[in-house]
Design a protein around this motif. Sequence first.
Motif, PDB file in Angstrom:
ATOM      1  N   GLY A  32       0.965  -0.882   0.269  1.00  0.00           N
ATOM      2  CA  GLY A  32      -0.573   0.088   0.419  1.00  0.00           C
ATOM      3  C   GLY A  32       1.201   1.444   0.068  1.00  0.00           C
ATOM      4  O   GLY A  32       0.375   2.694   0.223  1.00  0.00           O
ATOM      5  N   ALA A  33       2.313   1.485   0.488  1.00  0.00           N
ATOM      6  CA  ALA A  33       3.252   2.289   0.541  1.00  0.00           C
ATOM      7  C   ALA A  33       2.802   2.914  -0.938  1.00  0.00           C
ATOM      8  O   ALA A  33       2.930   1.982  -1.939  1.00  0.00           O
ATOM      9  CB  ALA A  33       4.722   1.697   1.201  1.00  0.00           C
ATOM     10  N   LEU A  34       3.367   4.260  -1.610  1.00  0.00           N
ATOM     11  CA  LEU A  34       3.535   4.557  -2.475  1.00  0.00           C
ATOM     12  C   LEU A  34       4.471   4.485  -3.309  1.00  0.00           C
ATOM     13  O   LEU A  34       6.041   5.020  -2.768  1.00  0.00           O
ATOM     14  CB  LEU A  34       3.339   6.281  -2.386  1.00  0.00           C
ATOM     15  CG  LEU A  34       3.778   7.150  -3.489  1.00  0.00           C
ATOM     16  CD1 LEU A  34       2.138   7.269  -4.303  1.00  0.00           C
ATOM     17  CD2 LEU A  34       3.280   8.819  -3.823  1.00  0.00           C
ATOM     18  N   MET A  35       4.667   4.237  -4.800  1.00  0.00           N
ATOM     19  CA  MET A  35       6.458   3.848  -5.026  1.00  0.00           C
ATOM     20  C   MET A  35       6.756   4.955  -6.496  1.00  0.00           C
ATOM     21  O   MET A  35       7.508   4.886  -5.984  1.00  0.00           O
ATOM     22  CB  MET A  35       5.647   2.258  -6.094  1.00  0.00           C
ATOM     23  CG  MET A  35       6.651   2.116  -6.917  1.00  0.00           C
ATOM     24  SD  MET A  35       6.723   0.367  -8.371  1.00  0.00           S
ATOM     25  CE  MET A  35       6.078  -0.720  -7.467  1.00  0.00           C
ATOM     26  N   SER A  36       5.937   5.729  -6.820  1.00  0.00           N
ATOM     27  CA  SER A  36       6.114   6.803  -7.708  1.00  0.00           C
ATOM     28  C   SER A  36       4.595   7.625  -8.158  1.00  0.00           C
ATOM     29  O   SER A  36       3.588   7.101  -7.810  1.00  0.00           O
ATOM     30  CB  SER A  36       6.628   6.212  -8.827  1.00  0.00           C
ATOM     31  OG  SER A  36       5.362   5.752  -9.704  1.00  0.00           O
ATOM     32  N   ASP A  37       4.887   8.872  -8.368  1.00  0.00           N
ATOM     33  CA  ASP A  37       3.762   9.789  -8.672  1.00  0.00           C
ATOM     34  C   ASP A  37       4.634  10.238 -10.111  1.00  0.00           C
ATOM     35  O   ASP A  37       6.138  11.050  -9.487  1.00  0.00           O
ATOM     36  CB  ASP A  37       3.036  10.349  -7.984  1.00  0.00           C
ATOM     37  CG  ASP A  37       4.111  11.666  -7.377  1.00  0.00           C
ATOM     38  OD1 ASP A  37       4.297  12.770  -7.703  1.00  0.00           O
ATOM     39  OD2 ASP A  37       4.696  11.738  -5.724  1.00  0.00           O
ATOM     40  N   GLU A  38       3.914  10.040 -10.263  1.00  0.00           N
ATOM     41  CA  GLU A  38       4.452  10.767 -11.766  1.00  0.00           C
ATOM     42  C   GLU A  38       2.943  11.922 -13.017  1.00  0.00           C
ATOM     43  O   GLU A  38       2.121  11.643 -12.017  1.00  0.00           O
ATOM     44  CB  GLU A  38       4.556  10.513 -13.017  1.00  0.00           C
ATOM     45  CG  GLU A  38       6.064   8.843 -12.146  1.00  0.00           C
ATOM     46  CD  GLU A  38       5.948   7.772 -13.479  1.00  0.00           C
ATOM     47  OE1 GLU A  38       7.453   8.128 -14.597  1.00  0.00           O
ATOM     48  OE2 GLU A  38       5.276   7.059 -13.945  1.00  0.00           O
ATOM     49  N   PHE A  39       3.597  12.507 -13.314  1.00  0.00           N
ATOM     50  CA  PHE A  39       2.673  12.786 -14.468  1.00  0.00           C
ATOM     51  C   PHE A  39       2.714  13.045 -15.983  1.00  0.00           C
ATOM     52  O   PHE A  39       4.172  13.327 -16.332  1.00  0.00           O
ATOM     53  CB  PHE A  39       2.397  15.203 -14.130  1.00  0.00           C
ATOM     54  CG  PHE A  39       1.586  15.951 -14.794  1.00  0.00           C
ATOM     55  CD1 PHE A  39       0.221  16.107 -13.952  1.00  0.00           C
ATOM     56  CD2 PHE A  39       1.717  16.664 -15.694  1.00  0.00           C
ATOM     57  CE1 PHE A  39      -0.634  16.986 -14.438  1.00  0.00           C
ATOM     58  CE2 PHE A  39       0.642  17.606 -16.391  1.00  0.00           C
ATOM     59  CZ  PHE A  39      -0.356  17.102 -15.533  1.00  0.00           C
ATOM     60  N   PHE A  40       1.496  12.807 -16.677  1.00  0.00           N
ATOM     61  CA  PHE A  40       1.148  12.839 -18.369  1.00  0.00           C
ATOM     62  C   PHE A  40       0.198  13.641 -18.881  1.00  0.00           C
ATOM     63  O   PHE A  40      -0.356  14.307 -17.787  1.00  0.00           O
ATOM     64  CB  PHE A  40       0.928  11.189 -18.659  1.00  0.00           C
ATOM     65  CG  PHE A  40       1.935  10.225 -18.315  1.00  0.00           C
ATOM     66  CD1 PHE A  40       2.695   9.944 -18.557  1.00  0.00           C
ATOM     67  CD2 PHE A  40       1.973   9.772 -16.764  1.00  0.00           C
ATOM     68  CE1 PHE A  40       3.414   8.865 -18.255  1.00  0.00           C
ATOM     69  CE2 PHE A  40       2.815   8.457 -15.964  1.00  0.00           C
ATOM     70  CZ  PHE A  40       3.306   8.251 -17.432  1.00  0.00           C
ATOM     71  N   LEU A  41       1.316  14.825 -19.891  1.00  0.00           N
ATOM     72  CA  LEU A  41       0.497  15.764 -20.926  1.00  0.00           C
ATOM     73  C   LEU A  41       0.222  14.625 -21.470  1.00  0.00           C
ATOM     74  O   LEU A  41       1.364  14.820 -22.648  1.00  0.00           O
ATOM     75  CB  LEU A  41       1.108  16.333 -20.856  1.00  0.00           C
ATOM     76  CG  LEU A  41       0.022  17.498 -21.109  1.00  0.00           C
ATOM     77  CD1 LEU A  41      -1.199  17.975 -20.797  1.00  0.00           C
ATOM     78  CD2 LEU A  41       1.136  18.684 -21.742  1.00  0.00           C
ATOM     79  N   LEU A  42      -1.060  13.919 -22.379  1.00  0.00           N
ATOM     80  CA  LEU A  42      -0.984  13.511 -23.807  1.00  0.00           C
ATOM     81  C   LEU A  42      -0.776  12.671 -24.066  1.00  0.00           C
ATOM     82  O   LEU A  42       0.019  12.460 -24.665  1.00  0.00           O
ATOM     83  CB  LEU A  42      -1.582  14.759 -24.361  1.00  0.00           C
ATOM     84  CG  LEU A  42      -2.538  14.952 -23.993  1.00  0.00           C
ATOM     85  CD1 LEU A  42      -2.596  16.573 -25.132  1.00  0.00           C
ATOM     86  CD2 LEU A  42      -4.435  15.010 -24.658  1.00  0.00           C
ATOM     87  N   GLY A  43       0.334  11.859 -22.767  1.00  0.00           N
ATOM     88  CA  GLY A  43       0.964  10.031 -22.588  1.00  0.00           C
ATOM     89  C   GLY A  43       2.226  10.215 -22.648  1.00  0.00           C
ATOM     90  O   GLY A  43       2.890   9.632 -22.945  1.00  0.00           O
TER      91      GLY A  43
END
Length: 108
Positions: A32-43
């Motif tokens: 349940g721990a966060l592995m990653s957070d990322e942001f995408f813009l149209l792929g």
Amino acid sequence: AYTYYSNGKLKSKKNYLNGKLDGDAYYYYPNGALMSDEFFLLGNKEGVSKWYYPNGEISDYFEYKDNLLNGESFSYYKNDVIKREVIYKNGVLVKQILYNKAGVKLSR
């Protein structure tokens, strides 16, 4: 869109627009721990991408522009000591500094 591990814990939380990743994307370890957070813009990866160790400490920090590494990137040992400092410009490595587990600079 949500995906789950067989144990019922959340595996990922992502948004899509016209079939492409768009917006925040979160990935989780089976505990349940966060592995990653990322942001995408149209792929395409855009902005800051962060990866974490299972204990919650940050392992990697990347900056993207148009799906290419662009800007500062950092990697850390599990004890929060810097491991690597890198600068990219449009996907090309410009500068790299490596550190040992004590945080002492090894090379440029």
